[in-house]
Design a protein around this motif. Sequence first.
Motif, PDB file in Angstrom:
ATOM      1  N   GLY A  55       0.827  -1.193   0.000  1.00 30.19           N
ATOM      2  CA  GLY A  55       0.000   0.000   0.000  1.00 30.19           C
ATOM      3  C   GLY A  55       0.862   1.244   0.000  1.00 30.19           C
ATOM      4  N   PRO A  56       0.246   2.440  -0.062  1.00 32.13           N
ATOM      5  CA  PRO A  56       1.030   3.671   0.004  1.00 32.13           C
ATOM      6  C   PRO A  56       1.741   3.796   1.352  1.00 32.13           C
ATOM      7  CG  PRO A  56      -1.215   4.081  -0.753  1.00 32.13           C
ATOM      8  CD  PRO A  56      -1.196   2.687  -0.235  1.00 32.13           C
ATOM      9  N   GLY A  57       2.961   4.305   1.361  1.00 32.34           N
ATOM     10  CA  GLY A  57       3.668   4.524   2.606  1.00 32.34           C
ATOM     11  C   GLY A  57       5.088   3.976   2.586  1.00 32.34           C
ATOM     12  N   TYR A  58       5.644   3.894   3.804  1.00 32.28           N
ATOM     13  CA  TYR A  58       7.015   3.394   3.962  1.00 32.28           C
ATOM     14  C   TYR A  58       6.952   1.926   4.364  1.00 32.28           C
ATOM     15  CZ  TYR A  58      11.556   2.549   6.135  1.00 32.28           C
ATOM     16  OH  TYR A  58      12.772   2.015   6.483  1.00 32.28           O
ATOM     17  N   HIS A  59       7.753   1.127   3.691  1.00 35.06           N
ATOM     18  CA  HIS A  59       7.737  -0.317   3.926  1.00 35.06           C
ATOM     19  C   HIS A  59       9.137  -0.779   4.324  1.00 35.06           C
ATOM     20  CE1 HIS A  59       3.734  -0.676   2.078  1.00 35.06           C
ATOM     21  NE2 HIS A  59       4.182   0.263   1.241  1.00 35.06           N
ATOM     22  N   HIS A  60       9.165  -1.572   5.346  1.00 36.65           N
ATOM     23  CA  HIS A  60      10.439  -2.126   5.823  1.00 36.65           C
ATOM     24  C   HIS A  60      10.135  -3.527   6.350  1.00 36.65           C
ATOM     25  CE1 HIS A  60      14.267  -1.605   8.538  1.00 36.65           C
ATOM     26  NE2 HIS A  60      14.432  -2.479   7.552  1.00 36.65           N
TER      27      HIS A  60
END
Length: 775
Positions: A726-731
Amino acid sequence: MANHTRWPLQAHLSAVLGLLGLNLLLFGDLLIHPTRVLSSPQADIYLHFAAWRRFGFDEIRRGYLPLWNPHYLCGNPFLGNFESALLYPFNWHYLLMPLPAAINLGIVLHVFLAGFFTYLWASYRGFHPLAAFLSGVVFMWGGAYYLHLYAGHLPNLCAMVWAPLIFLAIDGWLDRKKGFWVLLGIFSVSMQVLAGHPQYVYFTGITAVIYLILNLNNHSRKLAAVSGFAGFYGGALLITAAQSWTGLEAIWDSARHLSLDFNSAASFSFPPQNLLTLFLPYFFGDLEQSHYWGSWYLWEVSLFVGMTALALAASAVIKVKARERRWVLTMLVITLVIAFGAYTPLYSFFYHWIPMFDGMRGISKFAFLSSLFLAMLSGMGLNHWMANPKSYRRWVWILAGVSLFLLGLSGWVDSMVFNGMAGIWGDAVSHVSWLVHSFALMDSTAKNHFVVQAGIGAVKSFLWAGIICLILSSLYFLGVHRRIAVYGMVALAVLELFVFARANRPTFEMSQLQAGYDRVSQFCLQNPGDNRVYGIGAKSLVTDGLEIWEDEPMVPSRYARFVCASQGIAENRLFSVSPVFTKFSKSFGLIRLKYLLTDDGQTLHSLVLPFPVMPRMALIYHWDILSDPAAELKAITDKNFNPSHEVLLETDPGLPTGPDDEKGGLRWIDRSTDEIEIQAKTVSPCVLLLTDNYSSGWKAEAVEDSSQKDYRVLPGDYFLRAIPLGPGYHHFILKYQPLSFEIGKWVSLLSCFLYVAILLYLWRRQIIWEPKKIL
C-alpha cells in the motif's frame, strides 16, 4: 549345514582390518596426497557435487544453514534437495578439511563401510569370517556399487552402503525381539535418508518389506515382528524430520512429483544381456580406453562380481540345502526381475499401480540389491566349500570345461574380428537392436573401426574369464586335499575385483576445476549486477553467479512449466530432453537472462542476448488477475507481454485502485541465502515483483518502523514472487521459512534425544549381539 561356532574376536578383527587394508591399498595415495579428486572429470563430482559441497558447508561455516539456493534455477530449495546431504553425519568432515581431501575421504570411507556392513550381516548369518570377508569385498568392489565412483555419484555411494545394515537389523529383530535391533534399524534407515538419494531409500524399503514377508513364515508373533519393522521407518522419519519433511515438501513443490511418460520412466531398465557383466565386465566396452556400446550407462547396468565369486554363488545354489539358501536366492531373483523393468511385462504394473514409479527413472537401481544378495550367496558358497571340500570333485571338470569353452569363444571371435563388417562378428554387432540407429549414422570406416574395437574387447573378456576358470579348476582340485587352497580361492576373487576397481579409479586435478571456477568469477567481476546467465550450472554456487538452469531434479514446478512452455517441451518429458534450452525468446528477460556462456577449458566465451531484462526487484503499478494457471503461463510467454508495466496475479492483492503515480523508491540487502531486508517508499498502491522463483516457504515479516504491518508473498507472473504494497514506507524481512523445517527441526532434536536415552538404557540391560546359527 549348521555352524554353531562363535568365532573369536581376533578372527573378526583380522577380517575387518583386511577390508580396511585393501581399501588403503587401492586409495592410499589419494588420501596422503589429495591434490587429485576421485571420479571422472566428465562426471558428477566435477560438474555438480564439488560445488554443492563447497557452497553448503561454506555457508555453515559462516553460521547459516542454507535452506534456499539463490544461484541457479532462478532459486530453489537447497536443504530440501536431499542430495545436498548437509545433515548427514558422515559428511561433516567437509567442515574441517579441504574440499579434495574431504571428497576422497568420504568416498573411501563409504566403500569401506559397504564391505564392513556386508561383513557384519554375513557374520550374523553364521558365515565363517573368511566367507563373510569375501561377501564384503564382492559388494564393495562389485560393479553395481563401485562404478558409481567413476560417475561421481556421491549420494548414491553414500546411500547404498546402509542396505546390508538394514537387513541385518531385520534379521536381529526377527530372531531376538530385542529393542536394540529396532534402534539399529532406525539408525540405518536414518543414515540412508540423510545420505541424499531418496530413490535408494524407497527401493531398499520395498526390498526390505519383501524380505520381511519371506522371513515371517517361521514366526508366531507376526504382528510384533511387523510392528518392530515399521518402527525402523517411523523412527527414521522422526529423527530425520528436519531433512525428510523439508525434502518431501520441496519434492511436492518441484517438477519431480510430476508423472513421466511411460518411455521416460522405463528408461534405464536393466537390460538382460548385461548379465554378461557378471563375469565379463568389459564385454560391451569400458569407461576409459574403449567406448561402451551397451545400453544406458555402464555404472547403472553392471553386475560385475568376478568369475570366482560367480562360481562360488553357483555352488551355493547347487550344493547348499534349499532351506538354508532359499532366502538369499529368492531375494536375488526378485530384485533382479524388478531391475529388468521394461524388459518384462511386470513393469507396466509397477508404473500404473505402485506409488512413485511413474515419476522416476532408473529402476535398474534395484540391481545394487541384487549385487548385495549375490555377494551373500558367494560367501555362502565359500562357507560350504570350506566345510565340504571333497564334495566338489566334479566342479574341477565342470570349471575346466567352462574354461575351454570361453577360451574357444575367444579364439573364434579373434579369428573374425578383423574382417570388420564383412565377418560374422561384424554382422552380429551391426544388428544389435540398441545400435541400429547409431550404425545408420556412421560411414563404412567408422562402422569397421567400431566392430573391430568391440571385437577386441570381447576377445580379451573371454580370454581372461577362461584363464580364471582354469585357475579355479586347479584350486578346486587342490582343495580336495589341501585346505590352504581356500585362501587361494579368496585371493583370486579379491585379485579379480581389485584389478577391476583399480582400472575404474579415475581422478582429476582440483586445480583444473578451480580454474573453471576462476574464469566464471572473473566474468562476474567484469559484468556486475543481478543479471543471469546460461551455461555455468553448479559453478554459480561458488562464484556468486546467477544461472537459469542446473542438471538436478529439484526444479520448482512452476518454473519447470515456464521452461517447458518456452521450449515447446511436454511437462512429462522435461528430464528426458537434452539439451533443454534450444531457443531464447523475449520472455527470458523476465528472469533477467542476459548472457549465454560457454567454456572450452581455456577461455570463457559470452554472448549478449538482444532483449531487455527486468531488474531483480521492481514496483509494478498495474496488475491483472488470472486464476487459470494455463492462461497465465500463456500470457507471460506471449511476445507482447510487458512485465515492467503489468504483473499477473492469481488472487486479489487486496489493494485499492489508486492513481497511476509511479514515483517510489526501493532498496534491499541480502542478509543470507534465505533472508533479504527490503525497504520501499510508495505513493500509490503497487506490487513489488521479485524476479526470483516463488515458493510457499517465503514469508515477509514487517520491521517495527514499517507503516504496513502485514505482508503477503504471492505468485506473480505465474512463477515469481509478488508482494502487494500500500502507500507509505515499507520495511520488512523476506525469509525462506518452510513450515516443514520449522517443525521438523524440533521433532528431530527431541527424537535424537529420546533415541540416545533409549539406547543407553538398553545397552546396560541387554546382550545385543550373537551370531545367527543357520550355516
